[in-house]
Motif scaffolding. Sequence first.
Motif, short mmCIF file in Angstrom:
data_model
loop_
_atom_site.label_atom_id
_atom_site.label_comp_id
_atom_site.label_asym_id
_atom_site.label_seq_id
_atom_site.Cartn_x
_atom_site.Cartn_y
_atom_site.Cartn_z
N CYS A 34 -19.12 20.74 6.49
CA CYS A 34 -17.77 21.11 6.04
C CYS A 34 -16.97 19.87 5.62
N CYS A 123 -16.88 28.72 3.85
CA CYS A 123 -17.68 28.16 4.93
C CYS A 123 -16.96 28.42 6.24
N ALA A 151 -23.04 25.40 5.78
CA ALA A 151 -21.67 25.19 6.26
C ALA A 151 -21.09 26.49 6.79
N THR A 152 -21.98 27.44 7.08
CA THR A 152 -21.63 28.68 7.77
C THR A 152 -22.61 28.83 8.92
N ALA A 178 -24.40 22.86 0.88
CA ALA A 178 -23.22 22.01 0.70
C ALA A 178 -23.46 20.95 -0.37
#
Length: 192
Positions: A34, A123, A151-152, A178
């Motif tokens: 993130c 995300c 990013a999840t 990402a």
Amino acid sequence: MADRREALVLIDLQHDYFADDELARCRDDLVAACNRLVRAAREAGVPVVEVRTVHETDGATWTRTMREDGQGMALRGSAGAAPVDGLDVDGATVVEKTRDSAFFDTDLRRVLDEHSVDHVVLCGVSTESCVAATAIEAFAHDLGVSMVRDATASVDRELHDDTLAQLADRYRQEVLDADEVCERWAAGASDA
């Protein structure tokens, strides 16, 4: 794709959401991914929106299940409602929510409209609940959606993968890593 106006939307990256063992295990990698996205967004002029769940301590905003359990989470002013340690959200627009979708009874749509956004990059946690609910409602708002695979996160890896596959299949939402998003922004694809 070059004429998209994108926004990065971070969902529920707060202490209370990492109490689950699986989410706690992947927290550092998730935050790192993130943060890479946040840095790339800033460099490309892509707006960053941090969506936080915040519930009132008196129970007025609690969900049905919270009321049934007699226990809230992400309570206003608590450490659990604060962004997870290490998350770089300086300068992000903060949107507070009380339900799964980041659009439900919030000003997220207004924030996106102020930036002429027509595509959101999502995300956060959890893939199958708050992230998916936001993705589905973004579709209802005629917004394009990119889901960021790394990013999840979810309490269950298989559920994470299944949810991303369903969003890609049913709603034609792209699923990227990402690094792919960062490369796109670096190349100017966001038309920022």
